[in-house]
Design a protein around this motif. Structure first.
Motif, PDB file in Angstrom:
ATOM      1  N   GLN A 115       0.745   3.843  -3.102  1.00 47.66           N
ATOM      2  CA  GLN A 115       0.458   5.256  -2.858  1.00 47.66           C
ATOM      3  C   GLN A 115       1.582   6.140  -3.403  1.00 47.66           C
ATOM      4  O   GLN A 115       1.325   7.179  -4.024  1.00 47.66           O
ATOM      5  CB  GLN A 115       0.291   5.497  -1.361  1.00 47.66           C
ATOM      6  CG  GLN A 115      -0.008   6.937  -0.978  1.00 47.66           C
ATOM      7  CD  GLN A 115       0.009   7.156   0.530  1.00 47.66           C
ATOM      8  OE1 GLN A 115       0.650   6.399   1.268  1.00 47.66           O
ATOM      9  NE2 GLN A 115      -0.703   8.160   0.995  1.00 47.66           N
ATOM     10  N   THR A 162      -6.756   4.416   1.524  1.00 50.42           N
ATOM     11  CA  THR A 162      -5.529   5.138   1.178  1.00 50.42           C
ATOM     12  C   THR A 162      -5.438   5.343  -0.324  1.00 50.42           C
ATOM     13  O   THR A 162      -5.098   6.440  -0.804  1.00 50.42           O
ATOM     14  CB  THR A 162      -4.296   4.364   1.670  1.00 50.42           C
ATOM     15  OG1 THR A 162      -4.321   4.309   3.103  1.00 50.42           O
ATOM     16  CG2 THR A 162      -3.005   5.038   1.232  1.00 50.42           C
ATOM     17  N   SER A 194      -8.670  -0.097   5.187  1.00 49.78           N
ATOM     18  CA  SER A 194      -7.782   1.063   5.336  1.00 49.78           C
ATOM     19  C   SER A 194      -6.855   1.231   4.130  1.00 49.78           C
ATOM     20  O   SER A 194      -6.576   2.362   3.706  1.00 49.78           O
ATOM     21  CB  SER A 194      -6.962   0.945   6.624  1.00 49.78           C
ATOM     22  OG  SER A 194      -6.158  -0.230   6.602  1.00 49.78           O
ATOM     23  N   ASP A 195      -6.373   0.120   3.568  1.00 48.82           N
ATOM     24  CA  ASP A 195      -5.508   0.218   2.393  1.00 48.82           C
ATOM     25  C   ASP A 195      -6.271   0.790   1.199  1.00 48.82           C
ATOM     26  O   ASP A 195      -5.767   1.657   0.476  1.00 48.82           O
ATOM     27  CB  ASP A 195      -4.949  -1.158   2.022  1.00 48.82           C
ATOM     28  CG  ASP A 195      -4.012  -1.710   3.081  1.00 48.82           C
ATOM     29  OD1 ASP A 195      -3.571  -0.926   3.952  1.00 48.82           O
ATOM     30  OD2 ASP A 195      -3.727  -2.921   3.050  1.00 48.82           O
ATOM     31  N   THR A 221       0.830  -1.212   0.000  1.00 52.10           N
ATOM     32  CA  THR A 221       0.000   0.000   0.000  1.00 52.10           C
ATOM     33  C   THR A 221       0.861   1.258   0.000  1.00 52.10           C
ATOM     34  O   THR A 221       0.602   2.211  -0.745  1.00 52.10           O
ATOM     35  CB  THR A 221      -0.936   0.018   1.216  1.00 52.10           C
ATOM     36  OG1 THR A 221      -1.738  -1.165   1.219  1.00 52.10           O
ATOM     37  CG2 THR A 221      -1.847   1.238   1.181  1.00 52.10           C
TER      38      THR A 221
END
Length: 228
Positions: A21, A58, A54-55, A17
Motif C-alpha cells: 500500500q 486494501t 481484507s488485504d 500489505t
C-alpha cells in the motif's frame, strides 16, 4: 505495458500489505497510475455475495483505476489456512495460467505500475506440485522483499534472498518493517541486514502500532524502483 513488481516477505505477518500500500501511494503521489494485484488469498469473508480478502480490498482501495474486485484477487478462499489446502477443500485448482491471465488484464489497462502482493513467504505452495514463486519466475517479475524485524529475521532474510536469486530473479529493493516493538537489539540487527543485503533499501518502517495510517508512504523512497 505497465511495469510490475512482486512483493514477498520473510514470513507471513511481516507487513506485506502495509508495504505494498505504501509503495502504491508513493508511486501515485508522483503522478503515476497504479494497480494492486493479490493473486491468491485465504481468510476471506463473504461481502455482497462475493468472497473478499481484507488485504486485497486494501490494494483495491489504493489503486488509481476503479476495477471489479475479482480483477485484483482471482483466487479467494474462506478458511484462514494455507491457500493450497483451502483450494483443495474447495475442489479448485490454482493454475499459473489463470494468474498470468489476471496480470495481463491489469497490464492492458492504463496503469503505469502494478504492485503484486504475494501470500506467506517465498515458497508458498499453490497446489501439490507448484509454488507461487514458480509463477513469479514464469512472469520474470522484479522482486521487493519485506523483512519483518523480529528475532530470526537475519536468517530468514538471507535464506529468502538466496532462494529468489536461485530462481534467477532480481531483488530490486527491500523494506525493513519493525513488527515486534520489543525486539532486542533492533538497531544492531538492522545494521547487520543493511550490510548483508545487496539491494536498495526502500524504507525502514518503525513500530507504529495503532498509529499506522495513510502516511506510511512517507517512510518509503520509491525512486530506486522508478529510475530503473
Amino acid at each position: 505495458m505497465a511495469k510490475s513488481f512482486f512483493i514477498t516477505g520473510t514470513d507471513t505477518d511481516v507487513g506485506k500489505t502495509l508495504v505494498t500500500q505504501a509503495l502504491m501511494q508513493a508511486t501515485h503521489d508522483l503522478g503515476h497510475k497504479v494497480l494492486g494485484y493479490k493473486p491468491v488469498a485465504s481468510g476471506c469473508k463473504l461481502i455482497d455475495g462475493e468472497l473478499k480478502n481484507s488485504d486485497a480490498l486494501t490494494l483495491q482501495a489504493a489503486s488509481s483505476i476503479a476495477l471489479p474486485y475479482a480483477m485484483h484477487n482471482p483466487y479467494a478462499f474462506a478458511p484462514a489456512i494455507a491457500p493450497h489446502i483451502a483450494a483443495a477443500q474447495a475442489r479448485e485448482n490454482i493454475s499459473l495460467s489463470h494468474l498470468s491471465e489476471g496480470l495481463a488484464r491489469l497490464q492492458a489497462t492504463a496503469a503505469d505500475y502494478i504492485f503484486v502482493e504475494g501470500a506467506g513467504g517465498w515458497r508458498l505452495p499453490i497446489n501439490e506440485q507448484q509454488y507461487l514463486s514458480d509463477w513469479v519466475k514464469k512472469e520474470h517479475l522484479s522482486v521487493i522483499l519485506v523483512v519483518g524485524a523480529r528475532l530470526g529475521c537475519i536468517n530468514h532474510a538471507l535464506l529468502t534472498l538466496d532462494a529468489i536469486r536461485h530462481d534467477g530473479l532480481v531483488v530490486v529493493g527491500w523494506v525493513l518493517n519493525q513488527v515486534d516493538p520489543n525486539m532486542s537489539h533492533y538497531q544492531a540487527n538492522a545494521e547487520a541486514l543493511k550490510q548483508r543485503i545487496k539491494a536498495p533499501l526502500l524504507g525502514e518502517i518503525p513500530w507504529l502500532g495503532s498509529e499506522a495510517d495513510n502516511s506510511i508512504h512517507n517512510f518509503i523512497d520509491i525512486a530506486p524502483l522508478l529510475n530503473k
